[in-house]
Design an enzyme around this catalytic site. Structure first.
Site, PDB file in Angstrom:
ATOM      1  N   ARG A  51     -21.752 -30.179  -2.803  1.00  0.00           N
ATOM      2  CA  ARG A  51     -21.323 -28.813  -2.473  1.00  0.00           C
ATOM      3  C   ARG A  51     -19.892 -28.841  -1.942  1.00  0.00           C
ATOM      4  O   ARG A  51     -19.662 -29.078  -0.752  1.00  0.00           O
ATOM      5  CB  ARG A  51     -22.255 -28.217  -1.436  1.00  0.00           C
ATOM      6  CG  ARG A  51     -21.947 -26.789  -1.004  1.00  0.00           C
ATOM      7  CD  ARG A  51     -22.100 -25.792  -2.105  1.00  0.00           C
ATOM      8  NE  ARG A  51     -23.501 -25.642  -2.491  1.00  0.00           N
ATOM      9  CZ  ARG A  51     -23.875 -25.022  -3.618  1.00  0.00           C
ATOM     10  NH1 ARG A  51     -22.966 -24.523  -4.455  1.00  0.00           N
ATOM     11  NH2 ARG A  51     -25.153 -24.939  -3.917  1.00  0.00           N
ATOM     12  N   ARG A  77     -22.270 -32.843 -13.653  1.00  0.00           N
ATOM     13  CA  ARG A  77     -22.009 -33.022 -12.220  1.00  0.00           C
ATOM     14  C   ARG A  77     -23.067 -33.879 -11.527  1.00  0.00           C
ATOM     15  O   ARG A  77     -22.896 -34.235 -10.355  1.00  0.00           O
ATOM     16  CB  ARG A  77     -21.864 -31.674 -11.510  1.00  0.00           C
ATOM     17  CG  ARG A  77     -23.091 -30.800 -11.527  1.00  0.00           C
ATOM     18  CD  ARG A  77     -22.873 -29.520 -10.756  1.00  0.00           C
ATOM     19  NE  ARG A  77     -24.054 -28.672 -10.730  1.00  0.00           N
ATOM     20  CZ  ARG A  77     -24.196 -27.613  -9.946  1.00  0.00           C
ATOM     21  NH1 ARG A  77     -23.233 -27.257  -9.106  1.00  0.00           N
ATOM     22  NH2 ARG A  77     -25.301 -26.896  -9.986  1.00  0.00           N
ATOM     23  N   HIS A 146     -15.225 -26.111 -11.324  1.00  0.00           N
ATOM     24  CA  HIS A 146     -15.745 -25.175 -10.313  1.00  0.00           C
ATOM     25  C   HIS A 146     -15.112 -25.452  -8.951  1.00  0.00           C
ATOM     26  O   HIS A 146     -15.774 -25.775  -7.975  1.00  0.00           O
ATOM     27  CB  HIS A 146     -17.259 -25.396 -10.262  1.00  0.00           C
ATOM     28  CG  HIS A 146     -18.057 -24.358  -9.552  1.00  0.00           C
ATOM     29  ND1 HIS A 146     -17.864 -24.032  -8.229  1.00  0.00           N
ATOM     30  CD2 HIS A 146     -19.074 -23.578  -9.987  1.00  0.00           C
ATOM     31  CE1 HIS A 146     -18.748 -23.120  -7.890  1.00  0.00           C
ATOM     32  NE2 HIS A 146     -19.477 -22.806  -8.932  1.00  0.00           N
ATOM     33  N   ASP A 189     -18.946 -12.589  -7.275  1.00  0.00           N
ATOM     34  CA  ASP A 189     -19.280 -13.558  -8.322  1.00  0.00           C
ATOM     35  C   ASP A 189     -18.864 -12.927  -9.638  1.00  0.00           C
ATOM     36  O   ASP A 189     -19.608 -12.138 -10.216  1.00  0.00           O
ATOM     37  CB  ASP A 189     -20.790 -13.851  -8.289  1.00  0.00           C
ATOM     38  CG  ASP A 189     -21.165 -15.060  -9.125  1.00  0.00           C
ATOM     39  OD1 ASP A 189     -22.338 -15.477  -9.052  1.00  0.00           O
ATOM     40  OD2 ASP A 189     -20.289 -15.577  -9.838  1.00  0.00           O
ATOM     41  N   GLU A 247     -12.286 -20.851 -10.290  1.00  0.00           N
ATOM     42  CA  GLU A 247     -12.724 -21.797 -11.308  1.00  0.00           C
ATOM     43  C   GLU A 247     -12.064 -21.464 -12.645  1.00  0.00           C
ATOM     44  O   GLU A 247     -11.766 -20.301 -12.913  1.00  0.00           O
ATOM     45  CB  GLU A 247     -14.250 -21.695 -11.453  1.00  0.00           C
ATOM     46  CG  GLU A 247     -14.998 -21.737 -10.118  1.00  0.00           C
ATOM     47  CD  GLU A 247     -16.424 -21.241 -10.213  1.00  0.00           C
ATOM     48  OE1 GLU A 247     -16.916 -20.635  -9.229  1.00  0.00           O
ATOM     49  OE2 GLU A 247     -17.045 -21.422 -11.283  1.00  0.00           O
TER      50      GLU A 247
END
Ligand code: TA6
Length: 275
Positions: A51, A77, A146, A189, A247
């Protein structure tokens, strides 16, 4: 299983930590000041995404275009990448990572591909992710870098460079058009249908962060705000004001299709400027 320690990479001014796990740029500091955000609650176990820093989302974004793919944001990832090169250049140290079907068999079943990722740590952070189709049939994928940026207070930043761009608001499900700078006043978002350059002005830290992308049709802007932050076990309840994801990617309708022998490169450059 706990992760191997990250590699320490950089120059006199610039230092980064990079995990082979996920080819994950975990931290980057310039003149000792952190530029990327990392959660104090991040988990460092295989199978779990880190994170913070720069997770690589590939070969799908979120739940994928079908809305049914898992794990979220694909496999890249949470897989171990191979370090294929480490070079000292005049003003930067450059790592090259590769990932192939052996390491991530479930990524694009039946296809032959290779992903190469260059991480250049210098006065700027420069990332370049190249996907090659080494097979005999075409395939398509989504991709995003990201990036979690560290900000003084997300409620006070202004994001320039998206004025007039259309976007999908994933909080409301609606399609909108951006008017002026983006400001963060609630859970945000958004998938913008524009790549290129974005500048984040941060009055609290007294700096600007210039993001310059190439080969990206989308810019994604994310802050979970309070409720979503509290709902994520690997994200501190009070950490959300200090981060902002800007991103770069090719997602949803802008997913990439590669013919045999073709390749596509997504670039992300990050520079710190006095504001
Ligand atoms: O890029 C924004 C986003 O897709 C959000 O929808 C949010 O889910 C975020 O990524 C984090 O995803 P993660 O799977 O890392 O929890």
């Amino acid at each position: 299983m706990t992760l191997d320690a990250p590699r320490e990479v950089g120059t006199d001014r610039s230092s980064a930590q990079v995990y082979d796990y996920g080819a994950h740029v975990w931290s980057w500091s310039l003149d000792g000041v952190p530029v990327l955000w990392t959660s104090a609650k991040s988990v460092f176990e295989t199978g779990v995404a880190l994170r913070g820093g720069v997770p690589i989302c590939w070969p799908w974004f979120g739940p994928g275009r079908s809305g049914e793919l898992a794990p979220a944001h694909g496999l890249a990832r949470i897989k171990e990448w191979t370090l294929d090169g480490r070079v000292d250049r005049a003003n930067a140290e450059v790592l090259t990572y590769v990932l192939g079907p052996d390491a991530a068999p479930g990524a694009l079943p039946g296809e032959n591909w290779r992903v190469t990722y260059q991480v250049s740590v210098g006065d700027d952070l420069e990332l370049a992710l190249t996907v090659e189709n080494r097979g005999v049939t075409s395939f398509s994928y989504e991709v995003a870098l990201h990036t979690y940026l560290r900000v003084g207070d997300v409620r006070q930043v202004a994001i320039a460079g998206l004025d007039g761009a259309s976007y999908l608001d994933k909080v409301t499900g609606r399609h909108e058009v951006q008017a002026g700078d983006v400001t963060i006043v609630a859970e945000t978002d958004r998938v913008y249908s524009r790549g290129g350059e974005v500048v984040v002005t941060d009055p609290v830290l007294g700096r600007g962060l210039r993001v310059a992308t190439e080969g990206a049709a989308n810019t994604i802007v994310w802050n979970p705000w309070a409720a979503k932050a509290a709902a994520m076990p690997d994200f501190g309840d009070d950490e959300w004001p200090g981060m902002l994801c800007i991103e770069a990617g090719n997602v949803l309708d802008h997913a990439v299709t590669l013919e045999p022998g073709d390749s596509q490169t997504l670039r992300y450059g990050l520079a710190v400027e006095a504001s």
